[in-house]
Motif scaffolding. Structure first.
Motif, PDB file in Angstrom:
ATOM      1  N   LEU A  23       8.608 -12.451 -57.947  1.00 47.08           N
ATOM      2  CA  LEU A  23       7.053 -11.584 -58.257  1.00 47.08           C
ATOM      3  C   LEU A  23       5.843 -12.685 -57.976  1.00 47.08           C
ATOM      4  N   PRO A  24       5.716 -13.843 -58.400  1.00 45.74           N
ATOM      5  CA  PRO A  24       4.630 -14.678 -58.309  1.00 45.74           C
ATOM      6  C   PRO A  24       4.253 -14.825 -56.540  1.00 45.74           C
ATOM      7  N   ARG A  25       5.195 -15.258 -55.750  1.00 44.22           N
ATOM      8  CA  ARG A  25       4.934 -15.168 -54.545  1.00 44.22           C
ATOM      9  C   ARG A  25       4.459 -13.794 -53.828  1.00 44.22           C
ATOM     10  N   ILE A  26       5.029 -12.905 -54.208  1.00 49.70           N
ATOM     11  CA  ILE A  26       4.725 -11.509 -53.776  1.00 49.70           C
ATOM     12  C   ILE A  26       3.163 -11.325 -54.095  1.00 49.70           C
ATOM     13  N   THR A  27       2.822 -11.560 -55.345  1.00 50.97           N
ATOM     14  CA  THR A  27       1.502 -11.328 -55.932  1.00 50.97           C
ATOM     15  C   THR A  27       0.387 -12.249 -55.102  1.00 50.97           C
ATOM     16  N   ASP A  28       0.892 -13.616 -54.941  1.00 53.96           N
ATOM     17  CA  ASP A  28       0.130 -14.432 -54.171  1.00 53.96           C
ATOM     18  C   ASP A  28      -0.135 -13.767 -52.754  1.00 53.96           C
ATOM     19  N   LEU A  29       0.750 -13.174 -52.124  1.00 50.76           N
ATOM     20  CA  LEU A  29       0.621 -12.739 -50.780  1.00 50.76           C
ATOM     21  C   LEU A  29      -0.253 -11.509 -50.680  1.00 50.76           C
ATOM     22  N   LEU A  30       0.006 -10.623 -51.800  1.00 57.18           N
ATOM     23  CA  LEU A  30      -1.017  -9.480 -51.746  1.00 57.18           C
ATOM     24  C   LEU A  30      -2.520  -9.866 -52.366  1.00 57.18           C
ATOM     25  N   ASN A  31      -2.663 -10.910 -53.364  1.00 56.23           N
ATOM     26  CA  ASN A  31      -3.865 -11.371 -53.431  1.00 56.23           C
ATOM     27  C   ASN A  31      -4.589 -12.112 -52.158  1.00 56.23           C
ATOM     28  N   GLY A  32      -3.815 -12.703 -51.413  1.00 54.94           N
ATOM     29  CA  GLY A  32      -4.357 -13.232 -50.186  1.00 54.94           C
ATOM     30  C   GLY A  32      -4.917 -12.068 -49.244  1.00 54.94           C
ATOM     31  N   PHE A  33      -4.180 -11.141 -49.177  1.00 55.75           N
ATOM     32  CA  PHE A  33      -4.594 -10.126 -48.439  1.00 55.75           C
ATOM     33  C   PHE A  33      -5.798  -9.455 -48.796  1.00 55.75           C
ATOM     34  N   TYR A  34      -5.867  -9.041 -50.112  1.00 54.09           N
ATOM     35  CA  TYR A  34      -6.895  -8.538 -50.872  1.00 54.09           C
ATOM     36  C   TYR A  34      -8.319  -9.447 -50.647  1.00 54.09           C
ATOM     37  N   GLY A  35      -7.991 -10.838 -50.977  1.00 64.53           N
ATOM     38  CA  GLY A  35      -9.181 -11.800 -50.621  1.00 64.53           C
ATOM     39  C   GLY A  35      -9.771 -11.628 -49.531  1.00 64.53           C
ATOM     40  N   THR A  36      -8.760 -11.891 -48.475  1.00 67.97           N
ATOM     41  CA  THR A  36      -9.280 -11.914 -46.960  1.00 67.97           C
ATOM     42  C   THR A  36     -10.013 -10.335 -46.634  1.00 67.97           C
ATOM     43  N   ILE A  37      -9.457  -9.443 -46.894  1.00 68.24           N
ATOM     44  CA  ILE A  37     -10.278  -7.968 -46.761  1.00 68.24           C
ATOM     45  C   ILE A  37     -11.517  -8.126 -47.538  1.00 68.24           C
ATOM     46  N   HIS A  38     -11.821  -8.465 -48.684  1.00 68.40           N
ATOM     47  CA  HIS A  38     -13.023  -8.472 -49.422  1.00 68.40           C
ATOM     48  C   HIS A  38     -14.140  -9.210 -48.741  1.00 68.40           C
ATOM     49  N   SER A  39     -13.724 -10.594 -48.504  1.00 65.28           N
ATOM     50  CA  SER A  39     -14.542 -11.507 -47.895  1.00 65.28           C
ATOM     51  C   SER A  39     -14.489 -11.330 -46.370  1.00 65.28           C
ATOM     52  N   TRP A  40     -13.694 -10.448 -45.919  1.00 65.06           N
ATOM     53  CA  TRP A  40     -13.734 -10.328 -44.568  1.00 65.06           C
ATOM     54  C   TRP A  40     -13.260 -11.508 -43.619  1.00 65.06           C
ATOM     55  N   GLY A  41     -12.705 -12.370 -44.440  1.00 61.06           N
ATOM     56  CA  GLY A  41     -12.038 -13.613 -43.708  1.00 61.06           C
ATOM     57  C   GLY A  41     -12.954 -14.664 -43.408  1.00 61.06           C
ATOM     58  N   PHE A  42     -14.195 -14.611 -43.784  1.00 58.93           N
ATOM     59  CA  PHE A  42     -15.300 -15.668 -43.500  1.00 58.93           C
ATOM     60  C   PHE A  42     -15.218 -16.631 -44.776  1.00 58.93           C
ATOM     61  N   ASN A  43     -14.624 -17.782 -44.417  1.00 60.32           N
ATOM     62  CA  ASN A  43     -14.815 -18.949 -45.329  1.00 60.32           C
ATOM     63  C   ASN A  43     -14.417 -18.541 -46.793  1.00 60.32           C
ATOM     64  N   SER A  44     -13.359 -17.620 -46.800  1.00 57.54           N
ATOM     65  CA  SER A  44     -12.942 -17.199 -48.001  1.00 57.54           C
ATOM     66  C   SER A  44     -12.131 -17.971 -48.929  1.00 57.54           C
ATOM     67  N   ARG A  45     -12.248 -18.251 -50.368  1.00 54.78           N
ATOM     68  CA  ARG A  45     -11.467 -19.143 -50.891  1.00 54.78           C
ATOM     69  C   ARG A  45     -10.516 -18.299 -51.600  1.00 54.78           C
ATOM     70  N   TYR A  46     -10.425 -16.890 -51.387  1.00 53.23           N
ATOM     71  CA  TYR A  46      -9.617 -16.162 -52.392  1.00 53.23           C
ATOM     72  C   TYR A  46      -8.490 -15.723 -51.169  1.00 53.23           C
ATOM     73  N   GLY A  47      -8.859 -15.733 -49.844  1.00 48.71           N
ATOM     74  CA  GLY A  47      -7.971 -15.059 -49.116  1.00 48.71           C
ATOM     75  C   GLY A  47      -7.432 -16.319 -48.273  1.00 48.71           C
ATOM     76  N   PHE A  48      -6.790 -15.860 -47.074  1.00 47.24           N
ATOM     77  CA  PHE A  48      -6.294 -16.854 -46.160  1.00 47.24           C
ATOM     78  C   PHE A  48      -7.215 -17.485 -45.188  1.00 47.24           C
ATOM     79  N   GLY A  49      -8.333 -17.266 -45.352  1.00 48.69           N
ATOM     80  CA  GLY A  49      -9.321 -17.625 -44.474  1.00 48.69           C
ATOM     81  C   GLY A  49     -10.042 -19.070 -44.807  1.00 48.69           C
ATOM     82  N   ALA A  50      -9.610 -19.560 -46.041  1.00 50.20           N
ATOM     83  CA  ALA A  50     -10.203 -21.048 -46.567  1.00 50.20           C
ATOM     84  C   ALA A  50     -10.329 -21.787 -45.345  1.00 50.20           C
ATOM     85  N   GLY A  51     -11.452 -22.318 -45.199  1.00 48.41           N
ATOM     86  CA  GLY A  51     -11.444 -23.617 -44.118  1.00 48.41           C
ATOM     87  C   GLY A  51     -11.901 -23.125 -42.540  1.00 48.41           C
ATOM     88  N   TRP A  52     -11.821 -21.792 -42.466  1.00 47.99           N
ATOM     89  CA  TRP A  52     -12.030 -21.474 -41.133  1.00 47.99           C
ATOM     90  C   TRP A  52     -13.228 -20.599 -40.942  1.00 47.99           C
TER      91      TRP A  52
END
Length: 164
Positions: A23-52
């Protein structure tokens, strides 16, 4: 290969991914998707886009219907695997979000698109690579006594003892 106990074991199903998914890994995966969606991936510290630096730039045509938008997103994100039922549910949610959002039409389109993206990335079709998703439309709890009576023990596995 990992073989779970219970119904999966008795039917001969194996699921290697169950060894690493919890469950924690699945939650992290979904939170990563949602964070990327809401920041549109631009330097997101909540999604998968951190540092790019980059932008998720797909924009729907303002003249497209909700069903057309969802069909396009289903093609892009699930290679068309999103079921007809899920497309209809997500299209209805897209339209409701558009109607409920105030402001300019561009803001309404953006909010509705983000909502649809969240729903699609939460679907089983997004997380599979073939057309295996089916719905039985059966009540899960209708015959709960049969599930409770099922033997879920696995004779090959010993229970761990504390202190060992």
């Amino acid at each position: 290969d990992f073989k779970s106990s219970g119904r999966g074991s008795s039917s001969g199903l194996y699921a290697p991914e169950e060894m690493v998914l919890d469950l924690p890994r699945i939650t992290d995966l979904l939170n990563g998707f949602y964070g990327t969606i809401h920041s549109w991936g631009f330097n997101s510290r909540y999604g998968f886009g951190a540092g790019w630096s980059g932008v998720l730039s797909w924009m729907q045509d303002p003249e497209m219907s909700a069903a057309e938008v969802i069909d396009e997103l289903a093609t892009l994100l699930t290679a068309g695997r999103l079921t007809v039922e899920n497309r209809a549910l997500i299209a209805d949610a897209y339209a409701a979000k558009y109607d409920a959002t105030g402001g300019w039409p561009s803001a309404k389109l953006e909010a509705a698109k983000k909502y649809a993206l969240q729903l699609i990335t939460s679907s089983a079709e997004f997380h599979t690579t073939n057309n295996i998703v089916t719905k039985s439309n059966k009540d899960r709890y209708k015959d709960q006594s049969a599930v409770e009576e099922e033997d879920t023990t696995n004779g090959d596995v010993e229970a761990p003892v504390c202190g060992e």
